[in-house]
Motif scaffolding. Sequence first.
Motif, PDB file in Angstrom:
ATOM      1  N   HIS F  46       0.832  -1.206   0.000  1.00 12.26           N
ATOM      2  CA  HIS F  46       0.000   0.000   0.000  1.00 12.26           C
ATOM      3  C   HIS F  46       0.866   1.255   0.000  1.00 12.26           C
ATOM      4  O   HIS F  46       0.410   2.337  -0.312  1.00 12.26           O
ATOM      5  CB  HIS F  46      -0.933   0.004   1.212  1.00 12.26           C
ATOM      6  N   GLN F  47       2.133   1.096   0.411  1.00 10.24           N
ATOM      7  CA  GLN F  47       3.046   2.232   0.343  1.00 10.24           C
ATOM      8  C   GLN F  47       3.891   2.141  -0.920  1.00 10.24           C
ATOM      9  O   GLN F  47       4.944   2.744  -1.008  1.00 10.24           O
ATOM     10  CB  GLN F  47       3.946   2.243   1.582  1.00 10.24           C
ATOM     11  N   VAL F 152      -6.897   2.222  -4.450  1.00  2.74           N
ATOM     12  CA  VAL F 152      -6.867   3.626  -4.037  1.00  2.74           C
ATOM     13  C   VAL F 152      -5.429   4.108  -3.905  1.00  2.74           C
ATOM     14  O   VAL F 152      -5.047   5.162  -4.429  1.00  2.74           O
ATOM     15  CB  VAL F 152      -7.632   3.799  -2.702  1.00  2.74           C
ATOM     16  N   ASN F 153      -4.626   3.313  -3.231  1.00  7.64           N
ATOM     17  CA  ASN F 153      -3.260   3.765  -2.996  1.00  7.64           C
ATOM     18  C   ASN F 153      -2.419   3.744  -4.264  1.00  7.64           C
ATOM     19  O   ASN F 153      -1.526   4.577  -4.427  1.00  7.64           O
ATOM     20  CB  ASN F 153      -2.620   2.910  -1.906  1.00  7.64           C
ATOM     21  N   VAL F 155      -3.533   4.403  -7.286  1.00  7.91           N
ATOM     22  CA  VAL F 155      -3.883   5.601  -8.053  1.00  7.91           C
ATOM     23  C   VAL F 155      -3.207   6.819  -7.447  1.00  7.91           C
ATOM     24  O   VAL F 155      -2.642   7.653  -8.148  1.00  7.91           O
ATOM     25  CB  VAL F 155      -5.414   5.793  -8.096  1.00  7.91           C
ATOM     26  N   THR F 156      -3.229   6.919  -6.128  1.00  8.51           N
ATOM     27  CA  THR F 156      -2.571   8.046  -5.464  1.00  8.51           C
ATOM     28  C   THR F 156      -1.096   8.075  -5.826  1.00  8.51           C
ATOM     29  O   THR F 156      -0.499   9.138  -5.980  1.00  8.51           O
ATOM     30  CB  THR F 156      -2.714   7.919  -3.933  1.00  8.51           C
ATOM     31  N   GLY F 158       0.013   7.242  -8.619  1.00 13.20           N
ATOM     32  CA  GLY F 158       0.165   7.585 -10.028  1.00 13.20           C
ATOM     33  C   GLY F 158      -0.078   6.453 -11.006  1.00 13.20           C
ATOM     34  O   GLY F 158       0.063   6.635 -12.214  1.00 13.20           O
ATOM     35  N   TYR F 160      -2.492   4.840 -12.921  1.00  7.79           N
ATOM     36  CA  TYR F 160      -3.899   5.045 -13.287  1.00  7.79           C
ATOM     37  C   TYR F 160      -4.512   3.849 -14.002  1.00  7.79           C
ATOM     38  O   TYR F 160      -5.700   3.809 -14.255  1.00  7.79           O
ATOM     39  CB  TYR F 160      -4.044   6.303 -14.148  1.00  7.79           C
ATOM     40  N   VAL F 204     -13.733   3.788  -7.934  1.00  6.28           N
ATOM     41  CA  VAL F 204     -12.398   4.329  -8.180  1.00  6.28           C
ATOM     42  C   VAL F 204     -12.142   4.386  -9.684  1.00  6.28           C
ATOM     43  O   VAL F 204     -11.618   5.381 -10.200  1.00  6.28           O
ATOM     44  CB  VAL F 204     -11.318   3.467  -7.485  1.00  6.28           C
ATOM     45  N   TYR F 205     -12.549   3.341 -10.365  1.00 11.14           N
ATOM     46  CA  TYR F 205     -12.389   3.318 -11.820  1.00 11.14           C
ATOM     47  C   TYR F 205     -13.145   4.491 -12.438  1.00 11.14           C
ATOM     48  O   TYR F 205     -12.628   5.223 -13.299  1.00 11.14           O
ATOM     49  CB  TYR F 205     -12.920   1.992 -12.362  1.00 11.14           C
ATOM     50  N   ASP F 207     -13.835   7.285 -10.979  1.00 10.43           N
ATOM     51  CA  ASP F 207     -13.141   8.531 -10.653  1.00 10.43           C
ATOM     52  C   ASP F 207     -11.990   8.815 -11.612  1.00 10.43           C
ATOM     53  O   ASP F 207     -11.802   9.944 -12.041  1.00 10.43           O
ATOM     54  CB  ASP F 207     -12.612   8.501  -9.204  1.00 10.43           C
ATOM     55  N   LEU F 213      -7.992  10.167 -16.784  1.00 13.80           N
ATOM     56  CA  LEU F 213      -6.647   9.833 -16.312  1.00 13.80           C
ATOM     57  C   LEU F 213      -6.126   8.532 -16.897  1.00 13.80           C
ATOM     58  O   LEU F 213      -4.953   8.212 -16.783  1.00 13.80           O
ATOM     59  CB  LEU F 213      -6.630   9.730 -14.785  1.00 13.80           C
TER      60      LEU F 213
END
Lengths: 227, 227, 227, 227, 227, 227, 251, 251
Positions: F46-47, F152-153, F155-156, F158, F160, F204-205, F207, F213
């Motif tokens: 997740h990181q 989620v993580n 995408v955050t 980068g 996409y 999420v998709y 979004d 994106l």
Amino acid sequence: SSIETQFHDFRLQLEGSGSVRERIRALAAEAESAARLIQASLLLVHQSLPIPEVMEKAKVQIEAMREHFGRIADILRECPGQYYRYHGDWKSETQTAVSLIAFLHWLETGDLLMHADAERKLGMDASEFGLDIEDYLIGICYMSNELPRYVVNQVTAGDYDCPRKVLKFLTDLHASFRMLNLRNDLLRKKFDGMKYDLRRVEEVYYDVKIRGLISGDSKQDQNTKAE
Amino acid sequence: SSIETQFHDFRLQLEGSGSVRERIRALAAEAESAARLIQASLLLVHQSLPIPEVMEKAKVQIEAMREHFGRIADILRECPGQYYRYHGDWKSETQTAVSLIAFLHWLETGDLLMHADAERKLGMDASEFGLDIEDYLIGICYMSNELPRYVVNQVTAGDYDCPRKVLKFLTDLHASFRMLNLRNDLLRKKFDGMKYDLRRVEEVYYDVKIRGLISGDSKQDQNTKAE
Amino acid sequence: SSIETQFHDFRLQLEGSGSVRERIRALAAEAESAARLIQASLLLVHQSLPIPEVMEKAKVQIEAMREHFGRIADILRECPGQYYRYHGDWKSETQTAVSLIAFLHWLETGDLLMHADAERKLGMDASEFGLDIEDYLIGICYMSNELPRYVVNQVTAGDYDCPRKVLKFLTDLHASFRMLNLRNDLLRKKFDGMKYDLRRVEEVYYDVKIRGLISGDSKQDQNTKAE
Amino acid sequence: SSIETQFHDFRLQLEGSGSVRERIRALAAEAESAARLIQASLLLVHQSLPIPEVMEKAKVQIEAMREHFGRIADILRECPGQYYRYHGDWKSETQTAVSLIAFLHWLETGDLLMHADAERKLGMDASEFGLDIEDYLIGICYMSNELPRYVVNQVTAGDYDCPRKVLKFLTDLHASFRMLNLRNDLLRKKFDGMKYDLRRVEEVYYDVKIRGLISGDSKQDQNTKAE
Amino acid sequence: SSIETQFHDFRLQLEGSGSVRERIRALAAEAESAARLIQASLLLVHQSLPIPEVMEKAKVQIEAMREHFGRIADILRECPGQYYRYHGDWKSETQTAVSLIAFLHWLETGDLLMHADAERKLGMDASEFGLDIEDYLIGICYMSNELPRYVVNQVTAGDYDCPRKVLKFLTDLHASFRMLNLRNDLLRKKFDGMKYDLRRVEEVYYDVKIRGLISGDSKQDQNTKAE
Amino acid sequence: SSIETQFHDFRLQLEGSGSVRERIRALAAEAESAARLIQASLLLVHQSLPIPEVMEKAKVQIEAMREHFGRIADILRECPGQYYRYHGDWKSETQTAVSLIAFLHWLETGDLLMHADAERKLGMDASEFGLDIEDYLIGICYMSNELPRYVVNQVTAGDYDCPRKVLKFLTDLHASFRMLNLRNDLLRKKFDGMKYDLRRVEEVYYDVKIRGLISGDSKQDQNTKAE
Amino acid sequence: TAIATSGDPSSNSPMKEEFAKYANYLNEINDKRERVVKASRDVTINSKKVIFQVHRISKDNKEEVLMKAEQDLVAVTNQYMSKLVNELKGTDFWKLRRAYTPAVQEYVEAATLCTFCKTGTLLNLDEMNATLQPLSDKFAEPLQINVLDYLLGLADLTGELMRLAIGRISDGEIEYAQKICRFVRDIYRELTLLVPIMDDNAEMKKKMEVMLQSVVKIENACFSVHVRGSEYIPLLGSGDPDYSFLGVSDF
Amino acid sequence: TAIATSGDPSSNSPMKEEFAKYANYLNEINDKRERVVKASRDVTINSKKVIFQVHRISKDNKEEVLMKAEQDLVAVTNQYMSKLVNELKGTDFWKLRRAYTPAVQEYVEAATLCTFCKTGTLLNLDEMNATLQPLSDKFAEPLQINVLDYLLGLADLTGELMRLAIGRISDGEIEYAQKICRFVRDIYRELTLLVPIMDDNAEMKKKMEVMLQSVVKIENACFSVHVRGSEYIPLLGSGDPDYSFLGVSDF
Ligand SMILES: [Mn+2]
Ligand SMILES: [Mn+2]
């Protein structure tokens, strides 16, 4: 990182106390096993088995139980000041143990087993691993719970004097408890329960008295006063 | 801004009512403590201690209890109109208090302690901090719960006339309660419980009657009827 | 007998308070009914009905709601000092009512409806039947929950200036709430929820800003300040 | 004796109603099984499978489900007037069934499936075994819960006009529900949940609108209004 | 639109069934109120008020109770087939009612009130609004619970023949119940309770018998049989 | 007595199975310990730690975990036919283990870890100590629960394209699960939960898609079709 | 009668004498417990106030708000923790732990929150205990916060950090929120490993679930800012989204 | 779109093929479980009927009532237990235990109740299993009632024995009640020792509490008869109270 270092340290500490706890739990489980056997023997008093015979059956297991508690004491001597950290792990076993030996003591002598005597009988020494007073008192409450059933079965077996004796003992015990300024929830709850034992014994006493089953008369009652 | 002023004000008020509640709770706890001691003294009537002696023992604590309620009253006088805001914090203590003084009153006089008298005895004044009627009634129900045990022990101690007297009192009390059109759940439940007290006293009365232990005969019964 | 008189008296009083409670509950139910209708009207702002029209529709019901609370107030004036005895019976209705009139007030004026104004608008008077502060604050939190939806629908309908105004309002409101030191669980929970409202509004503001949909520039922003 | 005859009769009747209940439960379980399969087919609309294909897949199971309800109806015809005695045993299955056929109907026609049509489609006949209105309404609420997901997936698949249509349908449906004066707890709760579906659809509509993804312009919107 | 028409229709129907339920509940509450009064009158048999007088006092209320049930029946006749829809709303009141009239019937005749008679006496008619069998049986169990107290108080009042009669009745009743194969938890629990009633009555019978308080001998017993 | 003999026999049997159970529990606890370490490593994805590094960290523990399960297998081979007797003692540990290795497998390959492969990787052999299919399936459900957070993580960070891939995988998985005819309560419940994972990933998709994106366009989507 | 006499508490049986000892023991321990409970409530309430004070932070008042929070915390330490330490002197800390654990947890929560806001690091247990040392050096056994209470307090800290992160994002301080996110993840991961070996971990297990929810809330907030920020880039052609748009900073 | 296609269940991915296998497995086991559950319900209901039949006993109809009960029990064994045995053939008995344990417990309850009433002894597990043997000798693994189910059934038996004892006392059969009392006490004492080593003893612990209540109820009933009987003596001067006074025997 410093976070990691700190947590690594915690891990070591917790593993240490975890292993202490496990050893204690194993011993407490064995003590409980022994207690069960004692309990099974004690059930026989409701069937009017003579008390010496019941004692005989229970003896070995009492010895075993004492030994298990003794070994818990050994462990705790290694961790000074942490008695109450692990208290939860043998607490309820101790309470049961107290109730059993106190019931046996009462059957033999008609007296209450005192705290110091209970401590000694369970192989606990007052210095580092004493018998917690609340555990002792809760154990005594459990013992009291056995008395109504005992009285009922004794009367059925023809012992009409039993209710009077038990009622006297229980009344004294209840009065003694009332001297305590209880806040602790469990102990208070157990003590509140003792009231029902007392009531039930009063009712049994009433049942034999009203039917004139007590051999003694008012004179005998006066003698008792002098006890 | 005015919003800030408003919220600053709110902050003060919220903290204020929190502290009132805490002071009341502390006093209620002390009142309950005193009640426990009174209860302990009262238990002696079941061992046939003469009633005046019991009263003597209870006196000091009754005084203490009255004082604690008095101090709750003082606090409430500072917050007019907020009696019921904090009612939940001393309600059950009041009910216990009523049951105790009503039992004592009955022991002394054979009569029911009336609401106004209970209020006065508890140091509550009707104007700002009166005794809530439902609390009074629930307290009376609690008192009724004590009577079967009292009767059993009195008979055991040889007072065979007691069941008749208690039965009469309880029958009257029960009839009075039936006049109420109860909706309140707790009160209704407590009152429904009173039926069992009545039954038990009837049973004891039956026991002494069928064994001819009541000195009086049908004539005396007729007299009683005329009471 | 005097017992009978007393219980007869109790009967009257219990029936009295029972009927007070019933009347209050009935009124609270009607107030809630009115609140539902106001809510239904208010929903139309999400479909971009002009605010004056919404106000028009809601007016009658607001009047009705005020009247219901007013009649609760009348009842309570007959029972001085018993506000909190029955508080549980209209509490949640009051919170809803506050949220509705505060939302309407904001729609009309852009300002927070102050506690004293809410009290007055609900027909409560501070002396005997005031608006409890926690009820007011919880109501304001409920109002805040409506704002994100309002902003989304306003933007959809083409009002691109709305997010900025709401964001400013909500930011100020949130800052004010932060002045409180909350203990109360419900209130703190509701307040925590406000953070999410704030964030959602801020996101919408961002959406319109990056698309240059806000006509004005920083200068215009300063003008707005002067509003 | 006549008592014996009576109790013998009771025995038969008690066993009879027990067996009816068991047969109904078995059929309701089968209906639920069929419903699960329909649901599985319906999930494909979220993956943009053309609606006729989805319908095709669901058809057989809908037939099966209707048959199970039909057989429940047969049983109930044998026990006239006992519809509601066993209602709890198929109620929730009926609600699910309604939600499924109503969703399918909406996909095909864009309209709400009316109560009478739902009843007919489920093989229930109004005379003895009709579709309970509350069950119908709860089923419709369940259907509403599916719409937000449908809208999200349609937009992802490039159908940007979908949110507007769904929003209109849901707004109308919500408005219709508001006409009801709901008391029933479950139904009210389910209806309150519909608000969240509405909000989510509004948000999606907002997303496509603010990004200019809707082909139409304000003119088109006006047309829509005229629908 | 047709949706609006439909929902308008729903509104009427939901309000209809809601109001039916409310009317039934109101009547059930009144029936329960009447039952409480009957119960209060019935309590007087424990104080040895002559049965005709008790009957006299209860009469009006029985009439009232019957009327309330009758009016429930009227309502249900308007909603054919919905007996069990509203069953939960008067069920427990019916059980109480059965227990009362069955007790009165037994006091008058010494016989069990049969199901069909109970139905008739409660103003229920078998066609549309019959008396549910389980309700009847539970009511009979409640009646049985009253008998031990009755016997105790009758003996206290000098009626030594009562235990024998009650014992015979209860023995027969218990035997009849044993014919049922019960599954229902509540009913079986109530039935188990009947065993204790039987035992208590038998004990009282024993008490009077060993004291020779029953005047008659086996011959008299045969006479009694012929009653 | 024969009772004693029989119970003595039981005691021996139960002690035997008790000791088997204890050995299994100890091993299961160790397996769980290893699983925790794997889980801690997995949290790093997740990181956005590169997957090979995560794998590296987890390797040793996976080996350990396999060994523990292997030793459970050894014990069970001694008790033929009693696999399911002790199943409850390692069941949940197995489910966790499956979820972990399946997640790792998916991270590495993008594919679902099949049952036979999971069995092999956990050191279970199909003959006597196979991997229960329901445990496997529940483990897969747990894995699915991790995916929304992962997406989620990612995408955050980068990535996409991740939502599309995960959505495809999860949709397929969900469809496969739908082929099962579930009755088992826990599995059904866990599977029902998977729906929420799917929805969240769809959101999420949505979004990323609505913001353009995703690098690919409709053409790329068509290519994907051909996968 | 017989029973009446013996039940009279004024009579002096050996049982009574024994129970008088028990009564003394219980009275003493209960009084001490009561005092500890009261001291704990003060610690709790005032630690909560420190936490609320930290939440009054915003982009522009950081220094000032944290300064105040720190002063408040020092006051809690000197005024209230010292009192607690005093009450506990010479007692087995484990015996009365239930009475003070909520207070110590809340205090850990407040202290670690302040330190994180000021330095971005985790205040260690040793450092905390060092602060408490001077309060108690007069006594034989100084109060030491134990590992369990420290970890339980830390678990609650993540909830406050979540609130803080949501607030910071609203203020446009995305970096700050991301820093919180990393920090909370680290703590969560480390705690994952300790939970099963903690003494009585039912409470901690519950807190872990809440903590995961907090982590996810922060992650979702960061995600939301990120995808939203992504739309900014094509418009202005700049590589970095201008997060200063976010929040009320530009009123 | 991409996702649509892959989600279509008609497509044949390897995943789908695998899941088809899982589906088969689950369908088979579920069907079997369903059949076992149904067979179990029949066993339960009819065992309960046997128990009700035993409770119809009274002083004078003992032979006849017990004969009927025994016939019913034989019918349960042959008709319903045999079906259960059939459904379970070739399966791991432990896997489906939850599905049939209530039935087996109820059956144990009924069988041991009948035996006790007839002979006053406890029907052993081995004897019970021997009765089941002929039902299943065609199959490799005959159904054997396991120790746990037997003990759980025994625990329930004491409740029925309590009801029986209360009934017997009402009928004046004091000796019978005392016999029950002794029997139940023996079982209770033996079970006390087994409970802690039973497989999953939460259920059993609850039953032990109920069982103790049953014992106490019987003891109280015996006590009550005893003290009441004591009053009889002085009246008639006989040593033995005439319990035949009790109950309805003299109508
Ligand atoms: Mn906190
Ligand atoms: Mn049973």
